[in-house]
Design a protein around this motif. Structure first.
Motif, PDB file in Angstrom:
ATOM      1  N   ARG A 167      30.421  14.488  26.565  1.00 34.01           N
ATOM      2  CA  ARG A 167      31.785  14.878  26.944  1.00 34.01           C
ATOM      3  C   ARG A 167      32.436  13.742  27.730  1.00 34.01           C
ATOM      4  NH1 ARG A 167      33.553  20.318  30.365  1.00 34.01           N
ATOM      5  NH2 ARG A 167      35.731  20.364  29.643  1.00 34.01           N
ATOM      6  N   ILE A 168      33.542  13.231  27.200  1.00 41.04           N
ATOM      7  CA  ILE A 168      34.191  12.050  27.772  1.00 41.04           C
ATOM      8  C   ILE A 168      35.627  12.375  28.176  1.00 41.04           C
ATOM      9  CG2 ILE A 168      35.022   9.703  27.272  1.00 41.04           C
ATOM     10  CD1 ILE A 168      32.639   9.410  25.357  1.00 41.04           C
TER      11      ILE A 168
ATOM     12  N   ASN B  81      31.595  11.751  17.058  1.00 43.22           N
ATOM     13  CA  ASN B  81      31.219  13.126  17.410  1.00 43.22           C
ATOM     14  C   ASN B  81      31.263  13.423  18.906  1.00 43.22           C
ATOM     15  OD1 ASN B  81      30.657  13.761  14.663  1.00 43.22           O
ATOM     16  ND2 ASN B  81      28.664  12.758  14.870  1.00 43.22           N
ATOM     17  N   ALA B  82      31.927  12.586  19.694  1.00 40.85           N
ATOM     18  CA  ALA B  82      32.078  12.867  21.122  1.00 40.85           C
ATOM     19  C   ALA B  82      33.114  13.958  21.342  1.00 40.85           C
ATOM     20  CB  ALA B  82      32.487  11.607  21.874  1.00 40.85           C
TER      21      ALA B  82
ATOM     22  N   ASN C 253      37.321  19.745  38.564  1.00 39.31           N
ATOM     23  CA  ASN C 253      37.147  21.097  38.034  1.00 39.31           C
ATOM     24  C   ASN C 253      36.314  21.183  36.763  1.00 39.31           C
ATOM     25  OD1 ASN C 253      38.876  22.460  39.997  1.00 39.31           O
ATOM     26  ND2 ASN C 253      40.556  21.340  39.032  1.00 39.31           N
ATOM     27  N   ASN C 254      35.833  20.041  36.242  1.00 37.99           N
ATOM     28  CA  ASN C 254      35.083  20.046  34.995  1.00 37.99           C
ATOM     29  C   ASN C 254      33.917  19.061  35.062  1.00 37.99           C
ATOM     30  OD1 ASN C 254      37.024  21.667  33.032  1.00 37.99           O
ATOM     31  ND2 ASN C 254      38.307  20.188  34.138  1.00 37.99           N
ATOM     32  N   HIS C 255      32.971  19.252  34.155  1.00 42.00           N
ATOM     33  CA  HIS C 255      31.861  18.306  34.035  1.00 42.00           C
ATOM     34  C   HIS C 255      32.120  17.339  32.886  1.00 42.00           C
ATOM     35  CE1 HIS C 255      27.901  16.543  33.571  1.00 42.00           C
ATOM     36  NE2 HIS C 255      27.968  16.859  32.277  1.00 42.00           N
ATOM     37  N   TYR C 256      31.953  16.052  33.153  1.00 36.69           N
ATOM     38  CA  TYR C 256      32.051  15.026  32.111  1.00 36.69           C
ATOM     39  C   TYR C 256      30.820  14.138  32.184  1.00 36.69           C
ATOM     40  CZ  TYR C 256      36.934  16.485  32.078  1.00 36.69           C
ATOM     41  OH  TYR C 256      38.085  17.232  32.008  1.00 36.69           O
ATOM     42  N   ASP C 257      30.369  13.696  31.024  1.00 35.19           N
ATOM     43  CA  ASP C 257      29.238  12.769  30.989  1.00 35.19           C
ATOM     44  C   ASP C 257      29.675  11.347  31.302  1.00 35.19           C
ATOM     45  OD1 ASP C 257      27.008  14.549  30.041  1.00 35.19           O
ATOM     46  OD2 ASP C 257      28.446  14.858  28.407  1.00 35.19           O
ATOM     47  N   LEU C 258      30.966  11.052  31.075  1.00 30.73           N
ATOM     48  CA  LEU C 258      31.476   9.701  31.324  1.00 30.73           C
ATOM     49  C   LEU C 258      32.997   9.729  31.363  1.00 30.73           C
ATOM     50  CD1 LEU C 258      30.159   6.373  30.218  1.00 30.73           C
ATOM     51  CD2 LEU C 258      32.422   6.880  29.329  1.00 30.73           C
ATOM     52  N   VAL C 259      33.584   8.849  32.172  1.00 34.88           N
ATOM     53  CA  VAL C 259      35.038   8.721  32.272  1.00 34.88           C
ATOM     54  C   VAL C 259      35.432   7.300  31.904  1.00 34.88           C
ATOM     55  CG1 VAL C 259      37.048   8.845  33.799  1.00 34.88           C
ATOM     56  CG2 VAL C 259      35.139  10.453  34.107  1.00 34.88           C
ATOM     57  N   LEU C 260      36.375   7.179  30.967  1.00 33.82           N
ATOM     58  CA  LEU C 260      36.972   5.886  30.636  1.00 33.82           C
ATOM     59  C   LEU C 260      38.313   5.828  31.347  1.00 33.82           C
ATOM     60  CD1 LEU C 260      36.166   5.778  26.803  1.00 33.82           C
ATOM     61  CD2 LEU C 260      35.003   4.515  28.630  1.00 33.82           C
ATOM     62  N   MET C 261      38.431   4.966  32.357  1.00 38.44           N
ATOM     63  CA  MET C 261      39.561   4.980  33.289  1.00 38.44           C
ATOM     64  C   MET C 261      40.400   3.704  33.182  1.00 38.44           C
ATOM     65  SD  MET C 261      40.867   6.780  36.015  1.00 38.44           S
ATOM     66  CE  MET C 261      39.547   7.694  36.831  1.00 38.44           C
ATOM     67  N   ASP C 262      41.635   3.853  32.683  1.00 41.03           N
ATOM     68  CA  ASP C 262      42.551   2.709  32.670  1.00 41.03           C
ATOM     69  C   ASP C 262      42.841   2.273  34.107  1.00 41.03           C
ATOM     70  OD1 ASP C 262      44.255   0.768  31.631  1.00 41.03           O
ATOM     71  OD2 ASP C 262      45.987   2.093  31.696  1.00 41.03           O
ATOM     72  N   ILE C 263      43.093   0.982  34.293  1.00 40.08           N
ATOM     73  CA  ILE C 263      43.377   0.474  35.635  1.00 40.08           C
ATOM     74  C   ILE C 263      44.849   0.633  35.996  1.00 40.08           C
ATOM     75  CG2 ILE C 263      43.466  -1.621  37.058  1.00 40.08           C
ATOM     76  CD1 ILE C 263      40.892  -2.515  35.729  1.00 40.08           C
ATOM     77  N   GLN C 264      45.750   0.197  35.092  1.00 44.97           N
ATOM     78  CA  GLN C 264      47.188   0.246  35.355  1.00 44.97           C
ATOM     79  C   GLN C 264      47.778   1.517  34.762  1.00 44.97           C
ATOM     80  OE1 GLN C 264      49.243  -1.700  37.018  1.00 44.97           O
ATOM     81  NE2 GLN C 264      47.944  -3.441  37.509  1.00 44.97           N
ATOM     82  N   MET C 265      48.221   2.445  35.630  1.00 40.09           N
ATOM     83  CA  MET C 265      48.830   3.693  35.180  1.00 40.09           C
ATOM     84  C   MET C 265      49.911   4.131  36.157  1.00 40.09           C
ATOM     85  SD  MET C 265      45.591   6.013  33.938  1.00 40.09           S
ATOM     86  CE  MET C 265      44.679   5.721  35.464  1.00 40.09           C
ATOM     87  N   PRO C 266      50.863   4.936  35.683  1.00 38.61           N
ATOM     88  CA  PRO C 266      51.861   5.494  36.603  1.00 38.61           C
ATOM     89  C   PRO C 266      51.234   6.566  37.489  1.00 38.61           C
ATOM     90  CG  PRO C 266      52.129   6.430  34.417  1.00 38.61           C
ATOM     91  CD  PRO C 266      51.102   5.342  34.291  1.00 38.61           C
TER      92      PRO C 266
ATOM     93  N   LYS D 256      34.869  10.624  46.483  1.00 36.57           N
ATOM     94  CA  LYS D 256      34.791  11.430  47.695  1.00 36.57           C
ATOM     95  C   LYS D 256      34.094  12.764  47.439  1.00 36.57           C
ATOM     96  CE  LYS D 256      38.997   9.466  49.769  1.00 36.57           C
ATOM     97  NZ  LYS D 256      40.396   9.761  50.199  1.00 36.57           N
ATOM     98  N   PHE D 257      34.105  13.231  46.171  1.00 32.83           N
ATOM     99  CA  PHE D 257      33.472  14.517  45.879  1.00 32.83           C
ATOM    100  C   PHE D 257      32.507  14.452  44.695  1.00 32.83           C
ATOM    101  CE2 PHE D 257      37.517  14.430  43.568  1.00 32.83           C
ATOM    102  CZ  PHE D 257      37.135  14.798  42.285  1.00 32.83           C
ATOM    103  N   ASN D 258      32.507  13.342  43.964  1.00 30.12           N
ATOM    104  CA  ASN D 258      31.598  13.221  42.820  1.00 30.12           C
ATOM    105  C   ASN D 258      31.103  11.779  42.734  1.00 30.12           C
ATOM    106  OD1 ASN D 258      30.408  12.901  40.221  1.00 30.12           O
ATOM    107  ND2 ASN D 258      31.665  14.552  39.383  1.00 30.12           N
ATOM    108  N   THR D 259      29.853  11.586  43.064  1.00 31.98           N
ATOM    109  CA  THR D 259      29.276  10.232  43.038  1.00 31.98           C
ATOM    110  C   THR D 259      28.411  10.002  41.806  1.00 31.98           C
ATOM    111  OG1 THR D 259      27.352  10.973  44.330  1.00 31.98           O
ATOM    112  CG2 THR D 259      29.253  10.092  45.558  1.00 31.98           C
ATOM    113  N   GLU D 260      28.305  11.007  40.955  1.00 36.89           N
ATOM    114  CA  GLU D 260      27.375  10.936  39.826  1.00 36.89           C
ATOM    115  C   GLU D 260      28.033  10.496  38.519  1.00 36.89           C
ATOM    116  OE1 GLU D 260      24.133  11.329  40.211  1.00 36.89           O
ATOM    117  OE2 GLU D 260      24.494  11.655  42.356  1.00 36.89           O
ATOM    118  N   VAL D 261      29.239  10.989  38.216  1.00 41.13           N
ATOM    119  CA  VAL D 261      29.826  10.726  36.906  1.00 41.13           C
ATOM    120  C   VAL D 261      30.091   9.227  36.717  1.00 41.13           C
ATOM    121  CG1 VAL D 261      32.199  11.170  37.720  1.00 41.13           C
ATOM    122  CG2 VAL D 261      31.649  11.365  35.276  1.00 41.13           C
ATOM    123  N   PRO D 262      29.618   8.627  35.628  1.00 47.30           N
ATOM    124  CA  PRO D 262      29.900   7.210  35.367  1.00 47.30           C
ATOM    125  C   PRO D 262      31.387   7.017  35.051  1.00 47.30           C
ATOM    126  CG  PRO D 262      28.012   7.975  34.074  1.00 47.30           C
ATOM    127  CD  PRO D 262      28.685   9.196  34.618  1.00 47.30           C
ATOM    128  N   ILE D 263      32.017   6.040  35.691  1.00 46.43           N
ATOM    129  CA  ILE D 263      33.429   5.728  35.455  1.00 46.43           C
ATOM    130  C   ILE D 263      33.521   4.273  35.010  1.00 46.43           C
ATOM    131  CG2 ILE D 263      35.738   5.578  36.454  1.00 46.43           C
ATOM    132  CD1 ILE D 263      34.939   7.738  38.429  1.00 46.43           C
TER     133      ILE D 263
END
Length: 242
Positions: free
Chosen positions: A122-123, A144-145, A162-175, A188-195
């Protein structure tokens, strides 16, 4: 915010090997004054200083497009009027047998004979540029992700809260909230999810250092290389153990 963007592609002419296409992108935005229409094609230039703060972006997009078109013997043109929007247009010659980037990116041949499989992963894809979302989402779904979307960092923070994710793909520049700030808030609240940071810049020490300092687990550049994207997902999820 309300508005309209119209993208048109028209066939101007063709021969046995090439198509001559007219491209145009029209919007109903703020428009660009005559005295700034040439300046916006220069690096790190915006029509006004509020654009980067409110909508994201660094002012490099049009510079890159202008240079890419020049390499293809084409030129980008602009028609604009303040308060009425803008129209960017250009003509491009393409080979008839050219493959679309998205088809090539999603093809199994780009990564060998065996199709990559992210079944059960789940991404969260955090990205505000529609084309980047289209490419990444199609690629990930083809593997199949399970993909969810967020178009700014603030939405991403709440989704991760509020949800569980196996990985987060995070853009740097966003509004609204950039990727660095969003990652700092998440940690601050989740140190486990890979970003994983998504950046249009060539990865260098400053970007990697800033990403690591905010709590990110790695970086990948756009446009996405399928093999690199798949590898970084595998290396940061439980797939590595399977």
């Amino acid at each position: 915010l309300n508005g309209t963007i119209i993208i048109r592609v028209e066939l101007k002419s063709k021969d046995d090997t090439h198509l001559l296409l007219d491209f145009s992108v029209e919007d109903t935005g703020m428009g660009i004054p005559k005295d700034k229409q040439e300046l916006i094609f220069e690096r790190f230039t915006q029509v006004n200083n509020n654009i980067t703060r409110d909508f994201g972006g660094s002012g490099l997009g049009l510079t890159i497009i202008k240079r890419l078109l020049e390499l293809q013997n084409s030129r980008i043109e602009l028609e604009s009027e303040p308060g009425k929007g803008s129209r960017f247009y250009f003509t491009l010659s393409v080979k008839k047998d050219s493959s679309l980037f998205i088809e090539e990116a999603m093809s199994s041949t780009s990564m060998g004979t065996k199709k990559p499989d992210l079944q059960g992963i789940r991404i969260l894809l955090v990205e505000d540029v529609a084309f980047n979302v289209l490419v990444a989402e199609k690629m990930l779904q083809n593997w199949n992700a399970n993909v969810e979307l967020a178009n700014n960092g603030a939405i991403a923070v709440e989704k991760i809260r509020n949800n569980h994710y196996d990985l987060v793909l995070m853009d740097i520049q966003m509004p609204v909230m950039d990727g660095y700030t969003a990652t700092t808030e998440v940690r601050k609240f989740n140190t486990e999810v890979p970003i994983i940071a998504l950046t249009a810049s060539t990865i260098n020490f400053d970007i990697e250092s800033h990403a690591a300092k905010s709590g990110m687990n790695g970086c990948i550049t756009k446009p996405f290389n399928p093999g690199a994207l798949f590898s970084i997902i595998v290396n940061n999820t439980h797939l590595l153990d399977s």
